[in-house]
Design a protein around this motif. Structure first.
Motif, PDB file in Angstrom:
ATOM      1  N   SER A 238       0.786  -1.228   0.000  1.00  0.00           N
ATOM      2  CA  SER A 238       0.000   0.000   0.000  1.00  0.00           C
ATOM      3  C   SER A 238       0.819   1.279   0.000  1.00  0.00           C
ATOM      4  CB  SER A 238      -0.916   0.016   1.229  1.00  0.00           C
ATOM      5  OG  SER A 238      -0.133  -0.002   2.408  1.00  0.00           O
ATOM      6  N   LEU A 239       2.077   1.217   0.423  1.00  0.00           N
ATOM      7  CA  LEU A 239       2.877   2.439   0.515  1.00  0.00           C
ATOM      8  C   LEU A 239       4.026   2.408  -0.478  1.00  0.00           C
ATOM      9  CD1 LEU A 239       3.116   2.916   4.373  1.00  0.00           C
ATOM     10  CD2 LEU A 239       1.655   4.151   2.793  1.00  0.00           C
ATOM     11  N   THR A 240       4.473   3.592  -0.831  1.00  0.00           N
ATOM     12  CA  THR A 240       5.648   3.692  -1.686  1.00  0.00           C
ATOM     13  C   THR A 240       6.870   3.510  -0.806  1.00  0.00           C
ATOM     14  OG1 THR A 240       4.519   5.246  -3.118  1.00  0.00           O
ATOM     15  CG2 THR A 240       6.920   5.183  -3.243  1.00  0.00           C
ATOM     16  N   LEU A 241       7.576   2.436  -0.989  1.00  0.00           N
ATOM     17  CA  LEU A 241       8.730   2.134  -0.154  1.00  0.00           C
ATOM     18  C   LEU A 241      10.023   2.330  -0.914  1.00  0.00           C
ATOM     19  CD1 LEU A 241       7.617  -1.136   1.643  1.00  0.00           C
ATOM     20  CD2 LEU A 241       7.440   1.199   2.431  1.00  0.00           C
ATOM     21  N   SER A 242      11.061   2.554  -0.114  1.00  0.00           N
ATOM     22  CA  SER A 242      12.384   2.643  -0.722  1.00  0.00           C
ATOM     23  C   SER A 242      12.992   1.259  -0.743  1.00  0.00           C
ATOM     24  CB  SER A 242      13.267   3.594   0.092  1.00  0.00           C
ATOM     25  OG  SER A 242      13.358   3.133   1.417  1.00  0.00           O
ATOM     26  N   GLY A 243      12.517   0.404  -1.617  1.00  0.00           N
ATOM     27  CA  GLY A 243      13.185  -0.879  -1.707  1.00  0.00           C
ATOM     28  C   GLY A 243      12.297  -2.088  -1.774  1.00  0.00           C
ATOM     29  N   CYS A 244      10.966  -1.972  -1.573  1.00  0.00           N
ATOM     30  CA  CYS A 244      10.118  -3.163  -1.559  1.00  0.00           C
ATOM     31  C   CYS A 244      10.095  -3.859  -2.911  1.00  0.00           C
ATOM     32  CB  CYS A 244       8.694  -2.810  -1.145  1.00  0.00           C
ATOM     33  SG  CYS A 244       8.448  -2.910   0.637  1.00  0.00           S
ATOM     34  N   ASP A 245      10.322  -3.109  -3.973  1.00  0.00           N
ATOM     35  CA  ASP A 245      10.287  -3.725  -5.293  1.00  0.00           C
ATOM     36  C   ASP A 245      11.672  -4.165  -5.744  1.00  0.00           C
ATOM     37  OD1 ASP A 245      11.250  -1.182  -5.389  1.00  0.00           O
ATOM     38  OD2 ASP A 245      10.347  -0.676  -7.333  1.00  0.00           O
ATOM     39  N   ARG A 246      12.612  -4.141  -4.828  1.00  0.00           N
ATOM     40  CA  ARG A 246      13.990  -4.533  -5.144  1.00  0.00           C
ATOM     41  C   ARG A 246      14.288  -5.881  -4.517  1.00  0.00           C
ATOM     42  NH1 ARG A 246      17.033   0.315  -2.520  1.00  0.00           N
ATOM     43  NH2 ARG A 246      18.882  -0.648  -3.396  1.00  0.00           N
TER      44      ARG A 246
ATOM     45  N   SER B 125      19.521  -3.603   5.164  1.00  0.00           N
ATOM     46  CA  SER B 125      18.563  -3.143   6.170  1.00  0.00           C
ATOM     47  C   SER B 125      17.136  -3.295   5.664  1.00  0.00           C
ATOM     48  CB  SER B 125      18.840  -1.683   6.536  1.00  0.00           C
ATOM     49  OG  SER B 125      18.796  -0.871   5.392  1.00  0.00           O
ATOM     50  N   CYS B 126      16.196  -3.371   6.613  1.00  0.00           N
ATOM     51  CA  CYS B 126      14.788  -3.532   6.254  1.00  0.00           C
ATOM     52  C   CYS B 126      14.262  -2.248   5.621  1.00  0.00           C
ATOM     53  CB  CYS B 126      13.965  -3.859   7.505  1.00  0.00           C
ATOM     54  SG  CYS B 126      14.424  -5.421   8.300  1.00  0.00           S
ATOM     55  N   PRO B 127      13.305  -2.358   4.701  1.00  0.00           N
ATOM     56  CA  PRO B 127      12.758  -1.168   4.047  1.00  0.00           C
ATOM     57  C   PRO B 127      11.941  -0.335   5.019  1.00  0.00           C
ATOM     58  CG  PRO B 127      11.479  -3.094   3.461  1.00  0.00           C
ATOM     59  CD  PRO B 127      12.661  -3.592   4.232  1.00  0.00           C
ATOM     60  N   ARG B 128      11.749   0.939   4.683  1.00  0.00           N
ATOM     61  CA  ARG B 128      10.966   1.837   5.520  1.00  0.00           C
ATOM     62  C   ARG B 128       9.833   2.437   4.697  1.00  0.00           C
ATOM     63  NH1 ARG B 128      14.428  -0.110   8.624  1.00  0.00           N
ATOM     64  NH2 ARG B 128      15.597   1.072  10.184  1.00  0.00           N
ATOM     65  N   PRO B 129       8.660   2.624   5.308  1.00  0.00           N
ATOM     66  CA  PRO B 129       7.566   3.246   4.561  1.00  0.00           C
ATOM     67  C   PRO B 129       7.831   4.717   4.292  1.00  0.00           C
ATOM     68  CG  PRO B 129       6.936   2.880   6.838  1.00  0.00           C
ATOM     69  CD  PRO B 129       8.244   2.189   6.639  1.00  0.00           C
ATOM     70  N   ALA B 130       7.032   5.299   3.409  1.00  0.00           N
ATOM     71  CA  ALA B 130       7.266   6.669   2.947  1.00  0.00           C
ATOM     72  C   ALA B 130       7.261   7.675   4.081  1.00  0.00           C
ATOM     73  CB  ALA B 130       6.213   7.051   1.911  1.00  0.00           C
ATOM     74  N   LEU B 131       6.448   7.463   5.115  1.00  0.00           N
ATOM     75  CA  LEU B 131       6.373   8.407   6.226  1.00  0.00           C
ATOM     76  C   LEU B 131       7.727   8.624   6.858  1.00  0.00           C
ATOM     77  CD1 LEU B 131       4.739  10.094   8.285  1.00  0.00           C
ATOM     78  CD2 LEU B 131       4.417   7.990   9.588  1.00  0.00           C
ATOM     79  N   MET B 132       8.570   7.590   6.828  1.00  0.00           N
ATOM     80  CA  MET B 132       9.862   7.669   7.485  1.00  0.00           C
ATOM     81  C   MET B 132      10.878   8.457   6.670  1.00  0.00           C
ATOM     82  SD  MET B 132      10.215   3.884   9.087  1.00  0.00           S
ATOM     83  CE  MET B 132       8.836   3.075   9.877  1.00  0.00           C
ATOM     84  N   GLN B 133      10.535   8.828   5.461  1.00  0.00           N
ATOM     85  CA  GLN B 133      11.429   9.669   4.685  1.00  0.00           C
ATOM     86  C   GLN B 133      11.142  11.116   5.060  1.00  0.00           C
ATOM     87  OE1 GLN B 133      13.704   8.122   2.827  1.00  0.00           O
ATOM     88  NE2 GLN B 133      12.800   6.240   3.593  1.00  0.00           N
ATOM     89  N   ASN B 134      11.987  11.712   5.873  1.00  0.00           N
ATOM     90  CA  ASN B 134      11.750  13.046   6.417  1.00  0.00           C
ATOM     91  C   ASN B 134      11.555  14.056   5.294  1.00  0.00           C
ATOM     92  OD1 ASN B 134      11.500  15.142   8.153  1.00  0.00           O
ATOM     93  ND2 ASN B 134      13.530  14.933   9.086  1.00  0.00           N
ATOM     94  N   ALA B 135      10.307  14.531   5.134  1.00  0.00           N
ATOM     95  CA  ALA B 135       9.977  15.404   4.009  1.00  0.00           C
ATOM     96  C   ALA B 135      10.447  16.822   4.222  1.00  0.00           C
ATOM     97  CB  ALA B 135       8.462  15.394   3.787  1.00  0.00           C
ATOM     98  N   GLY B 136      10.578  17.247   5.438  1.00  0.00           N
ATOM     99  CA  GLY B 136      10.993  18.623   5.678  1.00  0.00           C
ATOM    100  C   GLY B 136      11.051  18.905   7.155  1.00  0.00           C
ATOM    101  N   PHE B 137      11.711  19.993   7.512  1.00  0.00           N
ATOM    102  CA  PHE B 137      11.902  20.310   8.919  1.00  0.00           C
ATOM    103  C   PHE B 137      10.575  20.524   9.630  1.00  0.00           C
ATOM    104  CE2 PHE B 137      12.671  23.198  12.462  1.00  0.00           C
ATOM    105  CZ  PHE B 137      13.677  22.527  13.125  1.00  0.00           C
ATOM    106  N   ASN B 138       9.584  21.104   8.935  1.00  0.00           N
ATOM    107  CA  ASN B 138       8.293  21.377   9.558  1.00  0.00           C
ATOM    108  C   ASN B 138       7.559  20.103   9.967  1.00  0.00           C
ATOM    109  OD1 ASN B 138       8.678  24.105   9.236  1.00  0.00           O
ATOM    110  ND2 ASN B 138       7.575  24.203   7.294  1.00  0.00           N
ATOM    111  N   ASP B 139       7.891  18.997   9.336  1.00  0.00           N
ATOM    112  CA  ASP B 139       7.239  17.723   9.655  1.00  0.00           C
ATOM    113  C   ASP B 139       7.966  16.951  10.749  1.00  0.00           C
ATOM    114  OD1 ASP B 139       5.382  18.192   7.652  1.00  0.00           O
ATOM    115  OD2 ASP B 139       6.642  17.223   6.131  1.00  0.00           O
ATOM    116  N   GLN B 140       9.078  17.471  11.192  1.00  0.00           N
ATOM    117  CA  GLN B 140       9.922  16.699  12.101  1.00  0.00           C
ATOM    118  C   GLN B 140       9.229  16.382  13.423  1.00  0.00           C
ATOM    119  OE1 GLN B 140      13.350  18.540  14.211  1.00  0.00           O
ATOM    120  NE2 GLN B 140      14.593  17.121  13.010  1.00  0.00           N
ATOM    121  N   GLU B 141       8.624  17.367  14.047  1.00  0.00           N
ATOM    122  CA  GLU B 141       7.990  17.129  15.343  1.00  0.00           C
ATOM    123  C   GLU B 141       6.855  16.125  15.225  1.00  0.00           C
ATOM    124  OE1 GLU B 141       5.833  19.512  19.040  1.00  0.00           O
ATOM    125  OE2 GLU B 141       6.956  20.622  17.509  1.00  0.00           O
ATOM    126  N   PHE B 142       6.049  16.248  14.171  1.00  0.00           N
ATOM    127  CA  PHE B 142       4.954  15.297  13.956  1.00  0.00           C
ATOM    128  C   PHE B 142       5.499  13.879  13.836  1.00  0.00           C
ATOM    129  CE2 PHE B 142       2.774  12.721  10.751  1.00  0.00           C
ATOM    130  CZ  PHE B 142       1.546  12.533  11.372  1.00  0.00           C
TER     131      PHE B 142
END
Length: 465
Positions: free
Chosen positions: A15-23, A40-57
């Motif tokens: 369901s999520l765009t992952l960095s590596g699930c299709d590899r 290392s195990c793949p991580r879902p898209a949420l874990m790709q830090n999109a910007g500083f403003n999203d960091q606290e969330f």
């Protein structure tokens, strides 16, 4: 890892765009520094830090999951606090990062096999098992390196924070603590024959993890204590495991009488998770899960005169006015309290009023910072189950802290503990009770003074006195 956990990981890949699930599995990972070949195990898209403003969330999101013992959230927090990305430099905190490395390594989700199928050469066949094994080996290396640069007080912080988090997980957490102190398990409580545990226990400099091995000093007494604490939660399986522990070595059952008394006096190292924060970073919020007993106790905060909360706010220098009701507390005072506690501020109108949880935290925070009035109030709250579930060991602890600051009320309360003898918390001692009551009366506490006056009057009427 449970079947549900396995299905969840597969669902994430779909369901999520992952960095590596299709590899291919041997190319999984983010390919960044330290990826060491992409195992290392793949991580879902949420874990790709999109910007500083999203960091606290994101940090709060991962903390909530990590406090629930999510293996991958714990790994992700460790990465964030290690500041592997330039955008996380403001979060850099080796102590907090080490806490989540320990939590991940001690987490059964990280080493329980998905299946027991091996390849012809005896290696793991499951890609899921392979990536977790890689993550754990990497976590061991990082944790050992972190601990090597810490002094004893910093290591103590790591240990105490782990102990607190696990104590909030109930029977499962106490069982994990029991394994951490049990010599029959690996350094982080995994089976002794676990591959990563075996490597960590090696004595050579390439694989051995000397600093990790010394973090939790093995002790049959402590292992027994935490297994016993697990049974106190009412967990039936914990009782079975305790009996198994007693039979696992010849002299372990002999510790029972000593350990039971010690367990009844045991208290967690913190009232709540220390809301410290790295310079410029997000505070370390407490995201532990509340039980039904805690929710019920919080409702009873309405029974506590608000005067005690008002005194705590004044002591914390959040206001100079002694408020008599929660409706009087202004928004800026609440904002200041929430900032100290590391809570996110929403600015919503419904958050202007002080919640029962915030009333409790204000008293706890004042008690921790040395207010004898707050310490005495918190002791009574633990005795009566107001705001917090009844815990006589914790109540006695806070009576002791208030008594050290000369509180006659606390001395009188402690005298009652010693007079009656309370469930192993304070052994019965009539002499100690009398001394404390005399001190309390001399300090001007009225109930004790009245009782002392009555005794003196009886003595004066006694012709043989």
């Amino acid at each position: 890892m449970s079947r549900i956990g396995a299905l969840s990981l597969m669902a994430v890949c779909v369901s999520l765009t992952l960095s590596g699930c299709d590899r291919p599995w041997w190319k999984w990972g983010r390919g960044g520094p330290g990826d060491e070949g992409g195992y290392s195990c793949p991580r879902p898209a949420l874990m790709q830090n999109a910007g500083f403003n999203d960091q606290e969330f994101e940090i709060r999101y991962f903390r909530r999951a990590a406090f629930k013992n999510d293996f991958f959230a714990q790994l992700e927090l460790a990465d964030r606090y290690a500041a592997e990305k330039s955008t996380d430099k403001n979060l850099e905190d080796p102590i907090e990062g080490s806490v989540w490395l320990v939590m991940a390594l001690a987490n059964q989700e990280g080493y329980a096999p998905m299946n027991r199928i091996l390849t012809n050469d005896g290696k793991l066949a499951s890609r899921y098992d392979k990536c977790r094994a890689f993550e754990r080996a990497r976590a061991y290396r990082r944790l050992d390196r972190n601990l090597a640069m810490m002094d004893m007080s910093e290591r103590d912080k790591v240990r105490d924070r782990v102990l607190y988090i696990l104590s909030t997980l109930g029977a499962d957490g106490f069982r994990t603590l029991g394994r951490l102190y049990d010599v029959q398990y690996g350094p982080m409580g995994e089976p002794a024959d676990n591959r990563e545990a075996v490597r960590a226990m090696m004595r050579n400099s390439d694989d051995g993890r000397r600093n990790v091995r010394s973090l939790f000093q093995r002790s049959d007494v402590d292992a027994y204590l935490y297994n016993y604490k697990a049974t106190e939660t009412g967990d039936v399986g914990a009782y079975v495991l305790l009996k198994d522990f007693e039979r696992s070595a010849g002299d372990r059952k002999d510790y029972a009488s000593f350990v039971v008394g010690k367990a009844k006096r045991w208290v967690a190292p913190y009232e709540f998770y220390p809301p410290e924060a790295p310079g410029g970073g997000v505070p370390h919020s407490d995201e532990s899960i509340r039980s039904d007993a805690q929710d019920y106790a919080l409702v009873r905060m309405e029974e506590l005169p608000f005067l005690h909360v008002g005194r705590a706010l004044v002591y914390l220098d959040l206001t100079q006015v002694l408020y008599s009701s929660p409706s009087e507390v202004p928004a800026d005072t609440l904002t200041g309290l929430r900032a100290i506690l590391g809570k996110a501020t929403t600015g919503r109108a419904e958050m202007v009023r002080m919640t029962n949880a915030e009333k409790l935290r204000a008293i706890q925070l004042a008690a921790i910072n040395g207010s004898s009035q707050a310490q005495l109030a918190l002791a009574v709250m633990y005795s009566e189950g107001v705001g917090v579930p009844a815990d006589y060991a914790r109540a006695f602890y806070w009576y002791q802290q208030a008594e050290k600051q000369g509180s006659p009320e606390a001395r009188f309360a402690m005298s009652t503990y010693f007079a009656l003898g309370l469930a192993g918390v304070a052994d019965q001692s009539k002499a100690s009770a009398v001394v404390l009551r005399l001190d309390s009366a001399m300090g001007g506490y009225r109930p004790s003074a009245q009782r002392l006056r009555a005794i003196l009057e009886q003595v004066s009427r006694n012709p043989n006195g």
